[in-house]
Design an enzyme around this catalytic site. Structure first.
Site, PDB file in Angstrom:
ATOM      1  N   HIS A   1      36.439  34.786  35.367  1.00 46.23           N
ATOM      2  CA  HIS A   1      37.317  35.897  35.754  1.00 46.23           C
ATOM      3  C   HIS A   1      37.081  37.119  34.878  1.00 46.23           C
ATOM      4  O   HIS A   1      37.104  38.261  35.348  1.00 46.23           O
ATOM      5  CB  HIS A   1      38.783  35.464  35.684  1.00 46.23           C
ATOM      6  CG  HIS A   1      39.255  35.113  34.307  1.00 46.23           C
ATOM      7  ND1 HIS A   1      38.962  33.909  33.707  1.00 46.23           N
ATOM      8  CD2 HIS A   1      39.982  35.823  33.399  1.00 46.23           C
ATOM      9  CE1 HIS A   1      39.501  33.875  32.501  1.00 46.23           C
ATOM     10  NE2 HIS A   1      40.120  35.031  32.286  1.00 46.23           N
ATOM     11  N   TYR A   2      36.802  36.889  33.591  1.00 42.21           N
ATOM     12  CA  TYR A   2      36.528  37.985  32.660  1.00 42.21           C
ATOM     13  C   TYR A   2      35.221  38.691  33.015  1.00 42.21           C
ATOM     14  O   TYR A   2      35.158  39.925  33.059  1.00 42.21           O
ATOM     15  CB  TYR A   2      36.468  37.427  31.237  1.00 42.21           C
ATOM     16  CG  TYR A   2      35.970  38.394  30.199  1.00 42.21           C
ATOM     17  CD1 TYR A   2      36.807  39.376  29.676  1.00 42.21           C
ATOM     18  CD2 TYR A   2      34.666  38.315  29.722  1.00 42.21           C
ATOM     19  CE1 TYR A   2      36.350  40.259  28.706  1.00 42.21           C
ATOM     20  CE2 TYR A   2      34.203  39.200  28.756  1.00 42.21           C
ATOM     21  CZ  TYR A   2      35.045  40.169  28.253  1.00 42.21           C
ATOM     22  OH  TYR A   2      34.585  41.044  27.305  1.00 42.21           O
ATOM     23  N   VAL A   3      34.189  37.911  33.293  1.00 43.82           N
ATOM     24  CA  VAL A   3      32.885  38.481  33.612  1.00 43.82           C
ATOM     25  C   VAL A   3      32.945  39.259  34.920  1.00 43.82           C
ATOM     26  O   VAL A   3      32.371  40.353  35.047  1.00 43.82           O
ATOM     27  CB  VAL A   3      31.808  37.376  33.664  1.00 43.82           C
ATOM     28  CG1 VAL A   3      30.464  37.947  34.094  1.00 43.82           C
ATOM     29  CG2 VAL A   3      31.678  36.697  32.304  1.00 43.82           C
TER      30      VAL A   3
ATOM     31  N   MET B   1      35.351  31.512  31.740  1.00 40.25           N
ATOM     32  CA  MET B   1      35.089  32.924  31.444  1.00 40.25           C
ATOM     33  C   MET B   1      34.801  33.748  32.687  1.00 40.25           C
ATOM     34  O   MET B   1      34.643  34.968  32.604  1.00 40.25           O
ATOM     35  CB  MET B   1      33.884  33.026  30.494  1.00 40.25           C
ATOM     36  CG  MET B   1      34.127  32.516  29.105  1.00 40.25           C
ATOM     37  SD  MET B   1      35.251  33.603  28.186  1.00 40.25           S
ATOM     38  CE  MET B   1      34.219  35.059  28.030  1.00 40.25           C
TER      39      MET B   1
ATOM     40  N   LYS C   1      34.657  42.594  34.260  1.00 47.84           N
ATOM     41  CA  LYS C   1      33.768  43.520  33.577  1.00 47.84           C
ATOM     42  C   LYS C   1      32.700  44.067  34.518  1.00 47.84           C
ATOM     43  O   LYS C   1      32.371  45.260  34.482  1.00 47.84           O
ATOM     44  CB  LYS C   1      33.106  42.831  32.380  1.00 47.84           C
ATOM     45  CG  LYS C   1      34.021  42.601  31.193  1.00 47.84           C
ATOM     46  CD  LYS C   1      34.496  43.908  30.592  1.00 47.84           C
ATOM     47  CE  LYS C   1      35.266  43.704  29.309  1.00 47.84           C
ATOM     48  NZ  LYS C   1      35.839  44.980  28.803  1.00 47.84           N
TER      49      LYS C   1
END
Length: 214
Positions: free
Chosen positions: A126-128, A124, A131
């Site tokens: 890369h997503y965090v 996760m 964001k």
């Protein structure tokens, strides 16, 4: 206010539209990629739709707009490349277009715990990171922003009650997408939420009351 919804066909935005449908305060302009999405989103609560692709030129979508909600996301089934293009670059483009068009009000749907990307599970991360960088760009933009950071999402019926804090000390709860959509709608004209970042989970306080205390 005339509110442009980026990511209008997403699950959180779709649940938010019902509040526009039942309100005389705001009109929702749903930004969509395909014309065939228009009729359903209008039925859900959008006053009008505008076709634009977040990976392309989105400038025309901002004409005559008073506020922007960014609720777009690449989704769990895509790779890091789409996360960068949508969750990061798409958000940055949207913020910059709002500034160019003199639109001051901006509500960002982010995610819980993004201040510490290295603590996120590796799959996760890369997503965090995406964001966090999008949130940081918004914070530095000079816009009247609110950043809503929901916890783990589910598709259950709305509860209508939340726990809202700048930083929630536990992660042992979820929040319905419907309740996140309600939170987003309620923040739009609440000046006490300007320049604020908060996390939300389902809890014990009615949504309207929780937002008044931000």
């Amino acid at each position: 206010m005339k509110v442009l919804i980026i990511g209008a066909n997403g699950k959180v935005a779709r649940r938010s539209l019902q509040h526009f449908k039942n309100s005389s305060k705001h009109d929702a302009v749903a930004m969509i990629r395909k014309e065939e999405q228009a009729s359903e989103l209008k039925e859900l609560g959008a006053t009008e739709t505008v076709i634009a692709d977040l990976e392309g030129d989105i400038s025309e979508a901002f004409k005559g707009i008073d506020a922007v909600v960014f609720a777009a996301g690449s989704g769990p089934s895509t790779g890091a490349d789409k996360t960068v293009l949508i969750d990061l670059w798409g958000a940055i483009k949207t913020i910059d277009e709002a500034k160019k068009n003199g639109i001051k009000r901006f509500v960002m749907v982010s995610a819980i715990n993004v201040d510490d990307p290295e603590a996120a599970p590796e799959k996760m991360r890369h997503y965090v990171v995406a964001k966090k960088l999008a949130d940081d760009h918004l914070k530095a933009s000079g816009l009247d922003y609110t950043i809503v950071r929901p916890g783990s999402l589910n598709n259950e019926d709305p509860i209508g009650k939340i726990l809202l804090e700048e930083k929630i000390g536990h992660r042992n709860a979820e929040i319905t997408r419907a309740d996140v959509g309600h939170v987003v709608f309620e923040t739009l004209d609440k000046t006490n939420t300007y320049g604020k970042i908060f996390e939300v989970l389902n809890g014990e306080t009615p949504i309207e009351d929780a937002i008044k205390k931000v």
